[in-house]
Design a protein around this motif. Structure first.
Motif, mmCIF file in Angstrom:
data_model
loop_
_atom_site.group_PDB
_atom_site.id
_atom_site.type_symbol
_atom_site.label_atom_id
_atom_site.label_comp_id
_atom_site.label_asym_id
_atom_site.label_seq_id
_atom_site.Cartn_x
_atom_site.Cartn_y
_atom_site.Cartn_z
ATOM 1 N N GLY A 1 0.826 -1.192 0.000
ATOM 2 C CA GLY A 1 0.000 0.000 0.000
ATOM 3 C C GLY A 1 0.860 1.242 0.000
ATOM 4 N N CYS A 2 0.271 2.299 -0.510
ATOM 5 C CA CYS A 2 0.948 3.594 -0.518
ATOM 6 C C CYS A 2 -0.105 4.671 -0.309
ATOM 7 N N VAL A 3 0.196 5.598 0.568
ATOM 8 C CA VAL A 3 -0.637 6.783 0.773
ATOM 9 C C VAL A 3 0.265 7.987 0.557
ATOM 10 N N ILE A 4 -0.198 8.899 -0.278
ATOM 11 C CA ILE A 4 0.556 10.123 -0.541
ATOM 12 C C ILE A 4 -0.321 11.315 -0.212
ATOM 13 N N GLU A 5 0.242 12.227 0.560
ATOM 14 C CA GLU A 5 -0.405 13.511 0.819
ATOM 15 C C GLU A 5 0.489 14.579 0.231
ATOM 16 N N ALA A 6 -0.095 15.435 -0.609
ATOM 17 C CA ALA A 6 0.724 16.438 -1.282
ATOM 18 C C ALA A 6 -0.014 17.765 -1.413
ATOM 19 N N GLU A 7 0.791 18.804 -1.539
ATOM 20 C CA GLU A 7 0.301 20.145 -1.846
ATOM 21 C C GLU A 7 0.502 20.338 -3.348
ATOM 22 N N GLN A 8 -0.610 20.517 -4.051
ATOM 23 C CA GLN A 8 -0.585 20.679 -5.501
ATOM 24 C C GLN A 8 -0.585 22.173 -5.822
ATOM 25 N N LEU A 9 0.501 22.661 -6.404
ATOM 26 C CA LEU A 9 0.594 24.080 -6.730
ATOM 27 C C LEU A 9 -0.438 24.487 -7.778
ATOM 28 N N CYS A 10 -0.805 23.559 -8.670
ATOM 29 C CA CYS A 10 -1.809 23.899 -9.684
ATOM 30 C C CYS A 10 -3.177 24.140 -9.037
ATOM 31 N N LEU A 11 -3.395 23.599 -7.847
ATOM 32 C CA LEU A 11 -4.627 23.845 -7.110
ATOM 33 C C LEU A 11 -4.511 25.114 -6.274
ATOM 34 N N ALA A 12 -3.331 25.376 -5.740
ATOM 35 C CA ALA A 12 -3.135 26.512 -4.838
ATOM 36 C C ALA A 12 -2.992 27.845 -5.569
ATOM 37 N N LEU A 13 -2.365 27.852 -6.730
ATOM 38 C CA LEU A 13 -2.071 29.119 -7.408
ATOM 39 C C LEU A 13 -3.268 29.887 -7.956
ATOM 40 N N PRO A 14 -4.189 29.242 -8.660
ATOM 41 C CA PRO A 14 -5.229 30.025 -9.321
ATOM 42 C C PRO A 14 -6.096 30.856 -8.381
ATOM 43 N N ASP A 15 -6.257 30.405 -7.158
ATOM 44 C CA ASP A 15 -7.165 31.100 -6.254
ATOM 45 C C ASP A 15 -6.661 30.894 -4.835
ATOM 46 N N GLU A 16 -6.389 31.970 -4.131
ATOM 47 C CA GLU A 16 -5.802 31.854 -2.798
ATOM 48 C C GLU A 16 -6.657 31.079 -1.813
ATOM 49 N N LYS A 17 -7.942 30.952 -2.077
ATOM 50 C CA LYS A 17 -8.777 30.230 -1.127
ATOM 51 C C LYS A 17 -8.438 28.738 -1.082
ATOM 52 N N HIS A 18 -7.675 28.239 -2.069
ATOM 53 C CA HIS A 18 -7.270 26.840 -2.092
ATOM 54 C C HIS A 18 -5.829 26.645 -1.638
ATOM 55 N N ASP A 19 -5.172 27.695 -1.139
ATOM 56 C CA ASP A 19 -3.734 27.582 -0.862
ATOM 57 C C ASP A 19 -3.405 26.668 0.311
ATOM 58 N N GLN A 20 -4.374 26.274 1.090
ATOM 59 C CA GLN A 20 -4.129 25.331 2.183
ATOM 60 C C GLN A 20 -4.626 23.934 1.830
ATOM 61 N N SER A 21 -5.007 23.718 0.575
ATOM 62 C CA SER A 21 -5.558 22.432 0.164
ATOM 63 C C SER A 21 -4.481 21.368 0.082
ATOM 64 N N GLY A 22 -4.818 20.203 0.553
ATOM 65 C CA GLY A 22 -3.946 19.046 0.426
ATOM 66 C C GLY A 22 -4.710 17.937 -0.273
#
Length: 193
Positions: A141-162
């Motif tokens: 098994g593998c679990v990955i948690e990441a911060e996606q810059l393509c999600l964070a950049l367009p709109d600051e309201k998503h900048d804490q999204s993981g």
């Protein structure tokens, strides 16, 4: 075969297409070389890595542990849709079947599939699958948690999204205890920033 000269030319062409001339702007003069070197080392080197070689030459276990779990393996990758980086942590587990590998090999395996132009979802599955295919694990098994810059950049309201992705193959699909442990590790690990 080095792709660096072609990468340098492509970066220079991109800068020119954006209205910037590396030959005239002192801040951009070395940019094509720097970007090409960085991309080759950090975002494309996984293509030269072989998961079978990474997991080859295992240690034969006399008394296999029930499960091997290694968490908090930091990585970075590049989204193939927007060519923007993402980074995070991977948590990897496998059910040995007579063969064990060093923990550093698991970190190398994560690099093998993340130092590419790849989706987080795809890398997650490839890591788990490689443990069964090339190590002969009964399950993985593998679990990955990441911060996606393509999600964070367009709109600051998503900048804490993981984004959390998980993949379980083989007998690991039938092990809710280990699945829960990996998902909990991701929750406790927090997003890499």
């Amino acid at each position: 075969m080095s792709t660096e000269p072609a990468l340098r030319a492509a970066v220079e062409a991109l800068l020119r297409a954006a209205g910037r001339d590396p030959a005239r702007d002192p801040d951009l003069g070395e940019t094509p070389r720097r970007v090409a070197e960085l991309w080759q080392k950090e975002f494309l080197s996984g293509y030269q890595m072989d998961p079978a070689a990474i997991l080859g030459d295992p240690v034969l276990g006399e008394a296999d542990p029930d499960v091997v779990v290694v968490g908090g393996l930091r990585f970075h990758s590049m989204c193939p849709h927007h060519l923007l980086p993402y980074r995070g942590v991977a948590h990897v587990a496998y059910l040995p079947d007579g063969k064990l590998v060093g923990f550093g090999r698991l970190a190398e395996l994560v690099d093998c599939f993340t130092k590419r132009l790849t989706l987080q979802e795809r890398a997650t599955h490839q890591i788990a699958d490689a443990l069964c295919r090339h190590l002969g694990a009964r399950g993985a098994g593998c679990v990955i948690e990441a911060e996606q810059l393509c999600l964070a950049l367009p709109d600051e309201k998503h900048d804490q999204s993981g984004v959390v992705t998980s993949a379980f193959v083989g007998e690991m699909r039938e092990r809710p205890d280990i699945k829960a442990r990996l998902l909990e590790a991701a929750k406790l690990g927090g997003r890499a920033r």
